[in-house]
Design a protein around this motif. Structure first.
Motif, short mmCIF file in Angstrom:
data_model
loop_
_atom_site.label_atom_id
_atom_site.label_comp_id
_atom_site.label_asym_id
_atom_site.label_seq_id
_atom_site.Cartn_x
_atom_site.Cartn_y
_atom_site.Cartn_z
N PHE A 78 0.82 -1.21 0.00
CA PHE A 78 0.00 0.00 0.00
C PHE A 78 0.86 1.27 0.00
CE2 PHE A 78 -3.99 -1.95 2.26
CZ PHE A 78 -4.03 -2.93 1.28
N LEU A 79 2.17 1.09 0.10
CA LEU A 79 3.05 2.25 0.12
C LEU A 79 3.54 2.56 -1.29
CD1 LEU A 79 2.94 1.69 3.16
CD2 LEU A 79 5.36 2.21 3.25
N GLN A 80 3.48 3.82 -1.64
CA GLN A 80 3.93 4.24 -2.96
C GLN A 80 5.45 4.22 -2.99
OE1 GLN A 80 1.76 5.25 -5.41
NE2 GLN A 80 3.39 5.66 -6.85
N ARG A 81 6.02 3.44 -3.92
CA ARG A 81 7.49 3.39 -4.01
C ARG A 81 8.00 3.96 -5.31
NH1 ARG A 81 9.27 -2.61 -2.61
NH2 ARG A 81 11.32 -1.70 -2.92
N ASN A 83 7.16 6.60 -8.85
CA ASN A 83 6.52 7.89 -9.17
C ASN A 83 6.54 8.86 -7.99
OD1 ASN A 83 5.71 7.11 -11.83
ND2 ASN A 83 4.14 5.85 -10.88
N LEU A 84 7.63 8.79 -7.26
CA LEU A 84 7.83 9.72 -6.16
C LEU A 84 8.96 10.67 -6.54
CD1 LEU A 84 7.87 7.36 -3.06
CD2 LEU A 84 6.20 9.15 -3.49
N PRO A 85 9.11 11.78 -5.84
CA PRO A 85 10.34 12.56 -6.01
C PRO A 85 11.54 11.68 -5.64
CG PRO A 85 8.72 13.80 -4.78
CD PRO A 85 8.20 12.41 -4.90
N LEU A 87 13.44 10.69 -3.48
CA LEU A 87 13.67 10.68 -2.03
C LEU A 87 14.60 9.52 -1.68
CD1 LEU A 87 12.54 11.72 0.82
CD2 LEU A 87 10.92 9.83 0.61
N PHE A 95 12.87 12.62 8.09
CA PHE A 95 11.54 13.10 8.45
C PHE A 95 11.29 12.88 9.94
CE2 PHE A 95 9.60 12.30 3.96
CZ PHE A 95 10.20 13.46 3.51
N PHE A 121 13.81 4.91 -2.77
CA PHE A 121 12.80 3.92 -2.39
C PHE A 121 12.73 2.74 -3.36
CE2 PHE A 121 9.25 5.22 0.61
CZ PHE A 121 10.14 5.80 1.48
N SER B 28 4.61 14.65 -7.42
CA SER B 28 4.57 13.46 -6.55
C SER B 28 3.13 13.05 -6.26
CB SER B 28 5.32 13.73 -5.25
OG SER B 28 4.58 14.62 -4.46
N ARG B 30 0.75 13.35 -8.42
CA ARG B 30 0.12 13.14 -9.73
C ARG B 30 -0.98 14.16 -9.99
NH1 ARG B 30 -0.41 6.63 -10.38
NH2 ARG B 30 1.71 6.13 -9.78
N ILE B 144 5.06 14.88 1.20
CA ILE B 144 5.83 13.77 0.62
C ILE B 144 5.44 12.47 1.34
CG2 ILE B 144 8.15 12.76 0.39
CD1 ILE B 144 7.95 14.99 -1.53
N SER B 147 2.23 11.31 0.20
CA SER B 147 2.31 10.70 -1.14
C SER B 147 2.72 9.23 -1.02
CB SER B 147 3.34 11.40 -2.01
OG SER B 147 3.06 12.75 -2.12
N ILE B 148 3.59 8.94 -0.07
CA ILE B 148 4.02 7.55 0.14
C ILE B 148 2.85 6.74 0.70
CG2 ILE B 148 5.60 6.06 1.43
CD1 ILE B 148 7.55 8.50 1.42
#
Lengths: 232, 256
Positions: A78-81, A83-85, A87, A95, A121, B28, B30, B144, B147-148
């Motif tokens: 479920f975590l976006q890995r 299409n992220l900046p 990071l 963070f 990531f 990020s 979309r 950010i 977004s994750i």
């Protein structure tokens, strides 16, 4: 030795999506230092329960925490890995803390090489990613850790590494762990308490006492054979 | 260099910088095309400003606020996605703008205009841009993390509704400022292209943020300089400059 006051008290919890009842009248307590595993078939409401416990979903009933800091890791799928900046892991850890020594120490604790801190990531394997996330979740020293299927999609070797790691943190820190898994071996090996869930509570107690073949058949609706080894 | 061009460079450079900075978050999430939809929403306001001779960014802001309220209202009343509702409202806005946009002012509304900028406008814009920078910086890591995983963000103590609202207001204000220099049709490019450029050349978040901000500002400065030399409207030149910077960035893609 356990604290007298429970870390978590849940009374008459009920969660619905539209008109569908997902969790029905669930009540239980969790003592400090417990490793409580929620067991149940797909669609039993395990993820919904974890989300409701953290006020991520509307619910009826009472959820009362007696914890200083709770960390939650959703299922890693479920975590976006992507299409992220761009990071990297060090920035992600930052963070939570600006202490670079603490970040390096944690990445070593979860058994990852320091060089991975500069990786993004999407560049980590699923096993590395999950260990990295566990490190991240423990950076601010929580007393409760909630994990939802932390080893899904990870091979057996990787799975053992993750659970050994969690067990190590549980032993060394004053942690209470709430965990969803499908893996009965993990329940036998690590759980101090288990709750069988299928929209409502089917059993609760120590795995040795409540996980009978009959109980598992009721829970999953099919016969499950298991073998308990003497050397456990 | 004339005083007017100097003012245009400060205005364009500062708006481009904050658009690039904010755009780095839109990518990020979309939401890169959201800037375009919001740009279209501003057009009736820009048309009114040109018709009654008041500040175009003010007109744009008023209609943006109005449009966002309508979208929010429809979202509550229907089960349609935000993107679908935005498409309905921005198309209606565009059509409405053309009903009363003076024909001779069409180019200005659609392509922007940097030929008549007062020092007061520049001063106010720079102050707003600085405010936007500080505001976006305060929610940057929250956005950010969201977004994750929104769940991860919320359980880390982030008030996601508040951060999202602040973020949307910042986008709306940036679009209202951007309409002045690139018009109502190209604001999406002002926000999205610098972030795409930055992503091609960055290996970490710090580089990405700096590169996106610099690419946004540089595109505006280049566009305005070419406008000063050629007298072609600055809006398209800014976007073409931004696209050229993006093409150059393709040669600098970091090794995978």
């Amino acid at each position: 030795m356990q604290n007298e006051e429970p870390v978590l008290t849940v009374s008459n919890l009920q969660v619905s999506y539209d008109s569908d009842l997902i969790i029905n009248d669930l009540s239980f307590t969790v003592a400090a230092r417990d490793i409580l595993i929620f067991l149940g078939p797909n669609g039993a409401g395990k993820t919904t329960l974890l989300r409701a416990l953290q006020n991520l979903l509307p619910y009826e009933g009472t959820v009362s925490w007696n914890a200083r800091k709770i960390s939650y890791l959703p299922p890693h799928e479920f975590l976006q890995r992507q299409n992220l900046p761009p990071l990297n892991i060090e920035e992600f850890y930052a963070f939570k803390t600006s202490d670079s020594d603490a970040i390096k120490a944690m990445i070593a604790e979860v058994g990852l090489d320091e060089s991975l801190l500069s990786h993004q990531f999407g560049e980590l394997s699923t096993g590395q990613f999950q260990r990295m996330l566990i490190g991240w979740s423990l950076l601010d020293n929580p007393d409760v850790l909630i994990l939802d299927e932390p080893t899904s999609g990870i091979d057996i070797g990787g799975e053992e590494t993750i659970y050994s790691l969690l067990h190590k943190f549980w032993q060394n820190q004053n942690l209470t762990i709430l965990l969803v898994t499908h893996d009965l071996n993990i329940v036998w090996e690590y759980a101090t308490q288990v709750i069988c869930l299928n929209k409502q509570q089917m059993c609760m107690g120590k795995p040795d006492e409540v996980l009978t073949p009959e109980q598992l058949k009721t829970l999953y609706g099919t016969g499950i054979k298991f073998y308990k080894h003497q050397h456990r | 260099m004339t005083a007017q061009i100097f003012l245009a460079l400060i205005l364009g450079g500062s708006i481009g910088a904050v658009a690039g900075y904010l755009g780095s978050l839109m990518l990020s999430k979309r939401m890169a095309l959201m800037g375009g939809a919001l740009g279209h929403l501003t057009l009736p306001g820009v048309a009114l400003a040109l018709l009654y001779d008041f500040d175009v960014s003010l007109g744009a802001s008023l209609f943006l606020a109005f449009g966002v309220l309508i979208i929010w209202f429809l979202e509550q009343k229907t089960k349609l996605h935000l993107e679908a509702l935005t498409a309905v409202v921005f198309s209606a806005s565009l059509a409405t703008a053309f009903l009363f946009l003076p024909e001779e002012e069409t180019d200005i509304a659609l392509l922007g205009d940097v030929s008549q900028i007062s020092s007061n406008t520049v001063l106010i814009t720079v102050v707003i841009v600085l405010g936007l920078f500080f505001t976006v910086k305060s929610i940057y890591s929250d956005m950010i993390l969201a977004s994750i995983s929104p769940d991860l963000a919320q359980t880390s103590g982030i008030n996601l509704k508040l951060s999202n609202s602040i973020y949307l207001i910042c986008i709306a204000v940036t679009v209202a400022l951007g309409v002045r220099i690139v018009g109502g049709l190209m604001t999406a490019a002002l926000l999205a292209i610098p972030a795409c450029t930055a992503k091609n050349i960055s290996t970490n978040l710090s580089q990405y943020i700096i590169a996106s901000t610099v690419a946004g500002s540089l595109a505006c400065v280049l566009g305005i300089i070419i406008y000063a030399i050629t007298d072609i409207p600055a809006g398209p030149l800014i976007i073409i400059s931004s696209a050229i910077l993006f093409l150059i960035s393709l040669f600098k893609l970091p090794a995978k």
